[in-house]
Scaffold this motif. Structure first.
Motif, mmCIF file in Angstrom:
data_model
loop_
_atom_site.group_PDB
_atom_site.id
_atom_site.type_symbol
_atom_site.label_atom_id
_atom_site.label_comp_id
_atom_site.label_asym_id
_atom_site.label_seq_id
_atom_site.Cartn_x
_atom_site.Cartn_y
_atom_site.Cartn_z
ATOM 1 N N VAL A 1 -14.430 -11.327 1.427
ATOM 2 C CA VAL A 1 -13.203 -10.739 1.968
ATOM 3 C C VAL A 1 -12.736 -9.665 0.988
ATOM 4 N N LEU A 2 -12.482 -8.471 1.518
ATOM 5 C CA LEU A 2 -12.044 -7.340 0.710
ATOM 6 C C LEU A 2 -10.664 -6.911 1.180
ATOM 7 N N ILE A 3 -9.688 -6.968 0.279
ATOM 8 C CA ILE A 3 -8.298 -6.669 0.619
ATOM 9 C C ILE A 3 -7.905 -5.305 0.059
ATOM 10 N N ASN A 4 -7.367 -4.444 0.918
ATOM 11 C CA ASN A 4 -6.833 -3.151 0.497
ATOM 12 C C ASN A 4 -5.450 -2.977 1.129
ATOM 13 N N HIS A 5 -4.457 -3.602 0.545
ATOM 14 C CA HIS A 5 -3.094 -3.561 1.067
ATOM 15 C C HIS A 5 -2.189 -2.650 0.247
ATOM 16 N N GLY A 6 -2.783 -1.705 -0.467
ATOM 17 C CA GLY A 6 -1.995 -0.789 -1.263
ATOM 18 C C GLY A 6 -1.802 -1.299 -2.686
ATOM 19 N N PHE A 7 -0.896 -0.628 -3.398
ATOM 20 C CA PHE A 7 -0.729 -0.899 -4.819
ATOM 21 C C PHE A 7 0.740 -1.068 -5.179
ATOM 22 N N LEU A 8 0.953 -1.862 -6.207
ATOM 23 C CA LEU A 8 2.268 -1.982 -6.817
ATOM 24 C C LEU A 8 2.284 -1.088 -8.045
ATOM 25 N N LYS A 9 3.265 -0.212 -8.133
ATOM 26 C CA LYS A 9 3.338 0.725 -9.253
ATOM 27 C C LYS A 9 4.523 0.359 -10.136
ATOM 28 N N GLU A 10 4.229 0.210 -11.411
ATOM 29 C CA GLU A 10 5.265 -0.170 -12.370
ATOM 30 C C GLU A 10 5.469 0.964 -13.369
ATOM 31 N N ARG A 11 6.677 1.461 -13.440
ATOM 32 C CA ARG A 11 7.014 2.492 -14.431
ATOM 33 C C ARG A 11 7.767 1.815 -15.562
ATOM 34 N N THR A 12 7.119 1.676 -16.699
ATOM 35 C CA THR A 12 7.708 0.912 -17.797
ATOM 36 C C THR A 12 8.622 1.749 -18.682
ATOM 37 N N ILE A 13 8.413 3.064 -18.723
ATOM 38 C CA ILE A 13 9.185 3.910 -19.631
ATOM 39 C C ILE A 13 10.523 4.291 -19.009
ATOM 40 N N ALA A 14 11.577 4.051 -19.734
ATOM 41 C CA ALA A 14 12.915 4.442 -19.274
ATOM 42 C C ALA A 14 13.205 5.857 -19.765
ATOM 43 N N PHE A 15 13.221 6.823 -18.851
ATOM 44 C CA PHE A 15 13.504 8.206 -19.219
ATOM 45 C C PHE A 15 15.009 8.414 -19.329
#
Length: 354
Positions: free
Chosen positions: A241-255
């Motif tokens: 089974v191959l799952i491609n449900h997109g990605f979670l993007k985490e921005r760690t740097i506080a600008f």
């Protein structure tokens, strides 16, 4: 005593790695800080995909690009910190203070942001017990084509990645079924038509409801599918089974407010730069997907040009009298000894073959 670097590159993807190489070529004391446990950046998402659009390079897999980029980046022995998330970037008395999630501080005269669109992780399947199959036959990316050779595959997802793999694995896998929760696939239209022409079954308004394990419980043997409109269920046999449900993007740097940022149409943060990859903060530069400027090229090839501009701008910031660019490698004495070693090795190989 804290070591002070000429340049600290935050991000270990293509733009960050090439920045490290070029900074070394420009005699800059260099550090790379990468949030993930390994260098390579987002290319790890598609290690088996063939990349055709890098100048002067025949088709190369993502994994080959990662390996070669890391090897090149380490040419001048930069300091490398992996598994290190940067939280803040401050500046005091012309010195950048980079603070990590653990509270550790790094000091640098200049900084190059090469963080792409942030930390990218696969959207996991929210089914109880699914994680136990991740070491056997539940996949979120194609690490090796041979994981799917001569197997019955279920691909869940309707975006570009899912459709691309349905196309690329045709004829390599035994058979493929594509399911999607929505009413219409959102992948590349040309590839959608190709998988239809290949006879690949496509089940819309369909989602995974349950995994049925094998007798020993270690692998998925069947998948119970549910029609999201009628709630009707059906079971299909699978080998993978191959799952491609997109990605979670985490921005760690506080600008902070000193850094000019904007959001693109996908709501990703971008750091505004000029043509030299300079940001609104003197001494802070940006390269790759995080950098935004007119006529931006969102390709790996474009990331390399960003890296050159960012490093050259950092060098000029540190030493306004420095040459605008490094000398080209074919006339750069830095490589004399290395070139000699390579030539001698090739001559030895030819002599051995004869």
């Amino acid at each position: 005593m804290n070591t002070i670097y000429d340049v600290t590159i935050i991000g270990g993807g293509p733009s960050g790695l090439f920045s490290a190489f070029y900074a070394g070529l420009r005699d800059m004391k260099t550090k790379i800080i990468e949030s993930q446990p390994m260098l390579g950046g987002k290319v790890h998402v598609y290690p088996e995909k063939l990349i055709w659009d890098i100048g002067g390079m025949t088709p190369i897999t993502g994994q080959q690009l990662i390996d070669q980029s890391i090897s090149q980046a380490l040419t001048f022995d930069p300091t490398v910190c992996v598994n290190t998330k940067v939280r803040t970037i401050g500046k005091e008395d012309n010195m950048f203070i980079i603070t990590t999630e653990s509270g550790e501080k790094h000091f640098s005269k200049t900084v190059i942001l090469a963080i792409g669109s942030g930390i990218v992780n696969h959207q996991k399947l929210e089914i109880e017990g699914a994680e136990k199959f991740e070491n056997t036959n539940l996949f979120y990316s194609v690490r090796s084509l041979y994981d799917f050779k001569d197997k019955s595959i279920l691909i869940s997802g309707g975006g570009h990645a899912a459709i691309d793999w349905a196309h690329d694995l045709h004829g390599f896998a035994k058979d493929i079924t594509v399911i999607y929760r929505g009413e219409k696939l959102s992948g590349h239209e040309a590839y959608i038509q190709k998988i239809k022409n290949n006879g690949t079954p496509i089940l819309l308004n369909t989602q995974i409801k349950q995994f049925v394990p094998s007798l020993n419980g270690s692998t998925i043997q069947q998948v119970i599918l549910e029609n999201t409109t009628t709630t009707e269920e059906k079971a299909i046999h699978v080998d993978a089974v191959l799952i491609n449900h997109g990605f979670l993007k985490e921005r760690t740097i506080a600008f902070d407010d000193s850094i000019t940022v904007e959001r693109d149409k996908e709501r990703n943060y971008k750091v505004v730069t000029n043509g030299k990859c300079e940001t609104s903060v003197p001494g802070l530069f940006a390269a790759g997907d995080i950098a935004e400027y007119p006529s931006k090229i969102h390709l790996i090839a474009g990331a390399y040009q960003d890296a050159l501009h960012a490093v050259n701008s950092a060098k000029a910031y540190l030493d306004p009298t420095a040459n605008p660019t490094a000398r080209v490698s074919s006339h750069n004495e830095t490589f004399d000894e290395r070139n000699r070693e390579i030539f001698e090795s090739r001559i030895k190989e030819k002599t051995t073959i004869k």
